[in-house]
Design a protein around this motif. Sequence first.
Motif, PDB file in Angstrom:
ATOM      1  N   ARG A   1       0.780  -1.184  -0.054  1.00  0.00           N
ATOM      2  CA  ARG A   1       0.026   0.151  -0.020  1.00  0.00           C
ATOM      3  C   ARG A   1       0.833   1.218  -0.077  1.00  0.00           C
ATOM      4  N   ILE A   2       1.986   1.102   0.787  1.00  0.00           N
ATOM      5  CA  ILE A   2       2.707   2.514   0.760  1.00  0.00           C
ATOM      6  C   ILE A   2       3.606   2.512  -0.475  1.00  0.00           C
ATOM      7  N   THR A   3       4.016   1.411  -1.121  1.00  0.00           N
ATOM      8  CA  THR A   3       4.545   1.446  -2.541  1.00  0.00           C
ATOM      9  C   THR A   3       3.798   1.942  -3.308  1.00  0.00           C
ATOM     10  N   SER A   4       2.366   1.491  -3.594  1.00  0.00           N
ATOM     11  CA  SER A   4       1.557   1.905  -4.588  1.00  0.00           C
ATOM     12  C   SER A   4       1.354   3.631  -4.395  1.00  0.00           C
ATOM     13  N   LEU A   5       1.209   3.957  -2.963  1.00  0.00           N
ATOM     14  CA  LEU A   5       0.932   5.430  -2.941  1.00  0.00           C
ATOM     15  C   LEU A   5       2.279   6.345  -3.393  1.00  0.00           C
ATOM     16  N   ALA A   6       3.471   5.541  -3.326  1.00  0.00           N
ATOM     17  CA  ALA A   6       4.710   6.338  -3.668  1.00  0.00           C
ATOM     18  C   ALA A   6       4.898   6.344  -5.137  1.00  0.00           C
ATOM     19  N   VAL A   7       4.844   5.254  -5.687  1.00  0.00           N
ATOM     20  CA  VAL A   7       5.066   5.019  -7.216  1.00  0.00           C
ATOM     21  C   VAL A   7       3.741   5.886  -8.086  1.00  0.00           C
ATOM     22  N   ASN A   8       2.676   5.896  -7.522  1.00  0.00           N
ATOM     23  CA  ASN A   8       1.708   6.720  -8.288  1.00  0.00           C
ATOM     24  C   ASN A   8       1.776   7.883  -8.055  1.00  0.00           C
ATOM     25  N   TYR A   9       2.088   8.355  -7.029  1.00  0.00           N
ATOM     26  CA  TYR A   9       2.618   9.917  -6.865  1.00  0.00           C
ATOM     27  C   TYR A   9       3.688  10.327  -7.695  1.00  0.00           C
ATOM     28  N   ALA A  10       4.602   9.465  -7.740  1.00  0.00           N
ATOM     29  CA  ALA A  10       5.906   9.831  -8.696  1.00  0.00           C
ATOM     30  C   ALA A  10       5.290  10.024 -10.229  1.00  0.00           C
ATOM     31  N   LEU A  11       4.371   9.052 -10.414  1.00  0.00           N
ATOM     32  CA  LEU A  11       4.300   8.950 -11.887  1.00  0.00           C
ATOM     33  C   LEU A  11       3.451  10.327 -12.313  1.00  0.00           C
ATOM     34  N   VAL A  12       2.611  10.798 -11.395  1.00  0.00           N
ATOM     35  CA  VAL A  12       1.787  11.881 -11.428  1.00  0.00           C
ATOM     36  C   VAL A  12       2.639  13.020 -11.536  1.00  0.00           C
ATOM     37  N   SER A  13       3.731  13.003 -10.641  1.00  0.00           N
ATOM     38  CA  SER A  13       4.677  14.083 -10.455  1.00  0.00           C
ATOM     39  C   SER A  13       5.442  14.465 -12.009  1.00  0.00           C
ATOM     40  N   TRP A  14       5.673  13.025 -12.622  1.00  0.00           N
ATOM     41  CA  TRP A  14       6.484  13.104 -13.702  1.00  0.00           C
ATOM     42  C   TRP A  14       5.528  13.714 -14.847  1.00  0.00           C
ATOM     43  N   ARG A  15       4.449  13.341 -14.773  1.00  0.00           N
ATOM     44  CA  ARG A  15       3.464  14.080 -15.944  1.00  0.00           C
ATOM     45  C   ARG A  15       3.260  15.361 -15.802  1.00  0.00           C
ATOM     46  N   VAL A  16       3.168  15.793 -14.620  1.00  0.00           N
ATOM     47  CA  VAL A  16       3.052  17.249 -14.510  1.00  0.00           C
ATOM     48  C   VAL A  16       4.271  17.791 -14.818  1.00  0.00           C
ATOM     49  N   GLY A  17       5.569  17.387 -14.543  1.00  0.00           N
ATOM     50  CA  GLY A  17       6.731  18.056 -15.001  1.00  0.00           C
ATOM     51  C   GLY A  17       6.924  17.998 -16.472  1.00  0.00           C
TER      52      GLY A  17
END
Length: 378
Positions: free
Chosen positions: A100-116
């Motif tokens: 669950r923690i890994t899922s939250l971290a990797v999905n947030y990173a994915l959104v962060s790269w899209r925004v970048g």
Amino acid sequence: MLAPQNLGTTNIPNTINWRSMTANIVDASIGQALAAVESAEPELSSYLKSNASALTRDRAGAYDNVLIASQDAADATRRAIEELEKEKVDEGDNRMQDLRITSLAVNYALVSWRVGRNRVLIGSEDGRLFEEKKTKSSKRTRDQHKSEPRGSQLARLRERVVLYDSTIQSIDSIKELRGAMRDESFVREVDGKRAYFQALRCLNIAVSHALLSEHVNALALLARALELAKQCASSLPLTSSDSNSAPTLDIHKSQADALQTQLQQLVYRHQALVDLHKFHDNTSIAAAKHMSTAAPLVQRLSDFPTPGVNVNLKNLVTYPPKIEPIPVKPLFFDVAWNYIDYPTMGKQVVEAKAAVSNVIAEEKPKEEKKKGWFGFGR
């Protein structure tokens, strides 16, 4: 674009950090995808730094490798969670909590790269500044540099707004992640970042209204953008990532402060423009209805000239001059002089003199009488 990397097994991480929590990576495919992300991230930063003058599409395309690796990590985490759910593993199990923690971290990173990537497509300063492009023409030398047509400017602003909408939609998807809403400070931070891009969206729409001379609409949008910028500045954390890294969802405090300062200046400017246009409209209506003042020009030198009304050269001064009241030093009349008895100071002066004489008498030393040899007075 960046070339794909050949990854070994030595750089595969065993844990992942998310804010103040650390989780074990329970699936090898997740670790391999995260290793690919860590390998692509420095190359992305290096490419963006060394190719600052490259085309926007090429700079945005450099995000492909890191986005693909981040998407692989998110998919691998989702598959691992689904497998444990099929096995009916309890949520309190350590493996499920780590996932669950890994899922939250990797999905947030994915959104962060899209925004970048969207920020790179928008342009420098996240679209805070809108500069007019100079179009070149080879027909005449004197007309070699022409100003950009208004239609082209509006089209560029429209493209920016589409990217802002995509960015805001991506940020909203973060709150849908499981476990994201439990952290109040994290939700406040996400709302602040969302407010930052909302303020930029309102700013660019206001610029489009200003190009169309719709200053009232532009002022309303700028006022809304200023409120959002203040919300963003108060919600961002004091610590942030390195400013030299590739653009992501991280927003630096200096960027929010610069946006707030610019919006405050634009609000003042458009308030003045709205007042001037309102005065222009009112005076034009008054001039059309012959409601203008008949005072001579010498008495109206400090007034803004009435639009559409020529100066009446026959009404410069009043001639012959008339006797008119003018402001001078005011006169004060004590009308109560004969009706008020003021206290006299005579009695107080006498008492003060008597007190002074008593003090002097007490301080005067007494004279001693002269005596003879045997103590008898002479």
